[in-house]
Structure formats: C-alpha cells, structure tokens
Design a protein around this motif. Structure first.
Motif, PDB file in Angstrom:
ATOM      1  N   PRO A   7       0.826  -1.203   0.000  1.00 26.72           N
ATOM      2  CA  PRO A   7       0.000   0.000   0.000  1.00 26.72           C
ATOM      3  C   PRO A   7       0.869   1.265   0.000  1.00 26.72           C
ATOM      4  O   PRO A   7       2.047   1.230   0.358  1.00 26.72           O
ATOM      5  N   ILE A   8       0.289   2.378  -0.423  1.00 23.13           N
ATOM      6  CA  ILE A   8       0.960   3.669  -0.292  1.00 23.13           C
ATOM      7  C   ILE A   8       0.931   4.049   1.184  1.00 23.13           C
ATOM      8  O   ILE A   8      -0.124   4.075   1.809  1.00 23.13           O
ATOM      9  N   GLU A   9       2.094   4.315   1.725  1.00 21.68           N
ATOM     10  CA  GLU A   9       2.183   4.721   3.131  1.00 21.68           C
ATOM     11  C   GLU A   9       2.341   6.239   3.260  1.00 21.68           C
ATOM     12  O   GLU A   9       1.919   6.828   4.250  1.00 21.68           O
ATOM     13  N   LYS A  10       2.966   6.844   2.245  1.00 18.71           N
ATOM     14  CA  LYS A  10       3.226   8.275   2.313  1.00 18.71           C
ATOM     15  C   LYS A  10       3.143   8.880   0.920  1.00 18.71           C
ATOM     16  O   LYS A  10       3.682   8.331  -0.038  1.00 18.71           O
ATOM     17  N   VAL A  11       2.457  10.037   0.808  1.00 28.40           N
ATOM     18  CA  VAL A  11       2.367  10.773  -0.452  1.00 28.40           C
ATOM     19  C   VAL A  11       3.064  12.108  -0.248  1.00 28.40           C
ATOM     20  O   VAL A  11       2.719  12.869   0.657  1.00 28.40           O
ATOM     21  N   GLU A  12       4.068  12.386  -1.080  1.00 25.48           N
ATOM     22  CA  GLU A  12       4.781  13.661  -1.040  1.00 25.48           C
ATOM     23  C   GLU A  12       4.404  14.467  -2.286  1.00 25.48           C
ATOM     24  O   GLU A  12       4.250  13.899  -3.366  1.00 25.48           O
ATOM     25  N   VAL A  13       4.250  15.765  -2.105  1.00 28.23           N
ATOM     26  CA  VAL A  13       3.968  16.666  -3.237  1.00 28.23           C
ATOM     27  C   VAL A  13       5.032  17.753  -3.211  1.00 28.23           C
ATOM     28  O   VAL A  13       5.200  18.432  -2.193  1.00 28.23           O
ATOM     29  N   VAL A  14       5.769  17.902  -4.311  1.00 20.86           N
ATOM     30  CA  VAL A  14       6.815  18.924  -4.382  1.00 20.86           C
ATOM     31  C   VAL A  14       6.614  19.794  -5.627  1.00 20.86           C
ATOM     32  O   VAL A  14       6.050  19.360  -6.625  1.00 20.86           O
ATOM     33  N   GLY A  15       7.072  21.029  -5.523  1.00 19.80           N
ATOM     34  CA  GLY A  15       7.058  21.942  -6.662  1.00 19.80           C
ATOM     35  C   GLY A  15       5.812  22.799  -6.775  1.00 19.80           C
ATOM     36  O   GLY A  15       5.638  23.503  -7.763  1.00 19.80           O
ATOM     37  N   THR A  16       4.943  22.761  -5.791  1.00 14.07           N
ATOM     38  CA  THR A  16       3.719  23.551  -5.890  1.00 14.07           C
ATOM     39  C   THR A  16       3.825  24.823  -5.061  1.00 14.07           C
ATOM     40  O   THR A  16       4.398  24.833  -3.986  1.00 14.07           O
ATOM     41  N   ALA A  17       3.277  25.895  -5.608  1.00 11.99           N
ATOM     42  CA  ALA A  17       3.161  27.152  -4.877  1.00 11.99           C
ATOM     43  C   ALA A  17       1.694  27.562  -4.814  1.00 11.99           C
ATOM     44  O   ALA A  17       1.229  28.081  -3.813  1.00 11.99           O
ATOM     45  N   HIS A  18       0.955  27.290  -5.883  1.00  6.89           N
ATOM     46  CA  HIS A  18      -0.462  27.652  -5.931  1.00  6.89           C
ATOM     47  C   HIS A  18      -1.334  26.491  -5.445  1.00  6.89           C
ATOM     48  O   HIS A  18      -2.196  26.676  -4.598  1.00  6.89           O
ATOM     49  N   LEU A  19      -1.138  25.318  -6.007  1.00  4.29           N
ATOM     50  CA  LEU A  19      -1.923  24.157  -5.615  1.00  4.29           C
ATOM     51  C   LEU A  19      -1.460  23.640  -4.256  1.00  4.29           C
ATOM     52  O   LEU A  19      -0.277  23.691  -3.938  1.00  4.29           O
ATOM     53  N   THR A  20      -2.400  23.110  -3.480  1.00  2.24           N
ATOM     54  CA  THR A  20      -2.064  22.543  -2.175  1.00  2.24           C
ATOM     55  C   THR A  20      -1.946  21.026  -2.297  1.00  2.24           C
ATOM     56  O   THR A  20      -2.418  20.427  -3.269  1.00  2.24           O
TER      57      THR A  20
END
Length: 196
Positions: free
Chosen positions: A23-36
């Motif tokens: 399963p996915i244990e952790k979701v990382e989001v990088v490179g966003t300034a406008h979108l959360t």
C-alpha cells in the motif's frame, strides 16, 4: 467465457493483493506554490492505503489538465512512498477583459484562474494579439500596460510610451529604446520617430 472470468478474477485478486502487500504509506507533493497537497491528492487519487504498484502516470491526467500545471510526474523513491513532482505555471501579466474582469496570464498564454495581479495589464480590441503581447512582456517585463489594436501595440514603460506595429518591430529596437531619453518612441517599418 470462462477464460474471461478467470482473467477478471486474476486481475481482481492481484489488485486486492497489491493493496495489502504494497500500500501507499506516504504521499509527497513537491514543486507547488499555488496548488495545495490536498488538491493534488484529490486530482490524482493518490492517498495512503491505495496501491503503490498502481501509482502510475495514468493517475496524473486530471492534474495535468489543471491550467496551473505545466508538467507533472510521479516518482516512487522507496517502497510505499509516492512523490508527485509538479512544475506550475507562473503568472507574468494580467489580461483585462471588460471593466471588471482581470485574469492572470502565464508566459505561454494560459489563463490562470485566481492568479494575483502581476506584471503589465494587457488589453485591446480587434483580433486577439495576446500571444504577441506576451512577447512584449518578455522584452519589457516592468511595463505597466500593453494595449493592442489591429494597427499595433502601445506600451507604457518607465514613464514612457512605446508604439510599434508588432512585437518583432519592438524587439528590433528594444535596446535602442532602453538607452533613449525620449518620452515617446514610435517604431515603424521604415524607421523610428522620437518625441521628448
């Protein structure tokens, strides 16, 4: 028919097994300034508990359709970890429509909903010359306004007025206009007219 049923059961079993085993244990989001991060997760459907194996670029379709997203990709740096790498568009100008409507514009001409007012205000009438106006924004990023008509472009820049029939003509004389002390600068196909 029985082969189809066996294939469907095998796929369903593989999917359920992937949820339990990887399963996915952790979701990382990088490179966003406008979108959360929650917006990115909603658009991709990538949440902890979903299958790590099924976290593919197919999940990025809705995210890539968002006007703020220039590019996006998925990385899987470790088992159970999914990283969504986003490159967002940046507003460089404000498109003026009517008396009240102000829209953020990215450098490629994409309208960015909810963008703050930045850069020069672009407005005009006649055939749409917004893309050409964005070329002028790259030439004179500190201009306050760019107005277009079928005849040409009028640019208010550092207390001066520049006029040319097209962006190409302004590009040809941009360095000369920067060095000139004239308050009005008109670039024609046959030459240049200056007024102090």
């Amino acid at each position: 028919m029985s082969r189809l049923l066996v294939a469907v059961l095998a796929l369903a079993t593989a999917y359920v097994a992937s949820l339990v085993v990887l399963p996915i244990e952790k979701v990382e989001v990088v490179g966003t300034a406008h979108l959360t991060k929650p917006e990115v997760q909603r658009l991709t459907g990538l949440y902890p508990g979903e299958s790590w194996l099924w976290a593919t670029s197919f999940k990025l379709r809705a995210l890539r359709a968002d006007p703020w997203v220039k590019a996006a990709r998925i990385e899987r740096p470790a088992l159970g970890v999914v990283r969504v790498v986003v490159t967002e568009r940046v507003p460089v100008a404000t498109l003026v429509r009517g008396k009240e409507e102000r829209l953020g514009l990215a450098g490629d001409g994409t309208v960015l909903p909810g963008a703050p007012r930045v850069g020069p205000e672009i407005q005009g009438f006649g055939p749409d010359r917004t893309r050409e106006a964005l070329e002028i924004v790259r030439l004179f990023p500190d201009a306050t306004s760019i107005h277009y008509t079928p005849a040409g472009f009028s640019v208010n820049w550092q207390g001066r007025k520049l006029w040319a029939p097209d962006a190409r003509s302004l590009r040809a004389v941009a360095d000369r206009a920067r060095m000139s002390a004239s308050t009005e600068y008109y670039a024609y196909t046959w030459g240049v007219s200056l007024r102090r």
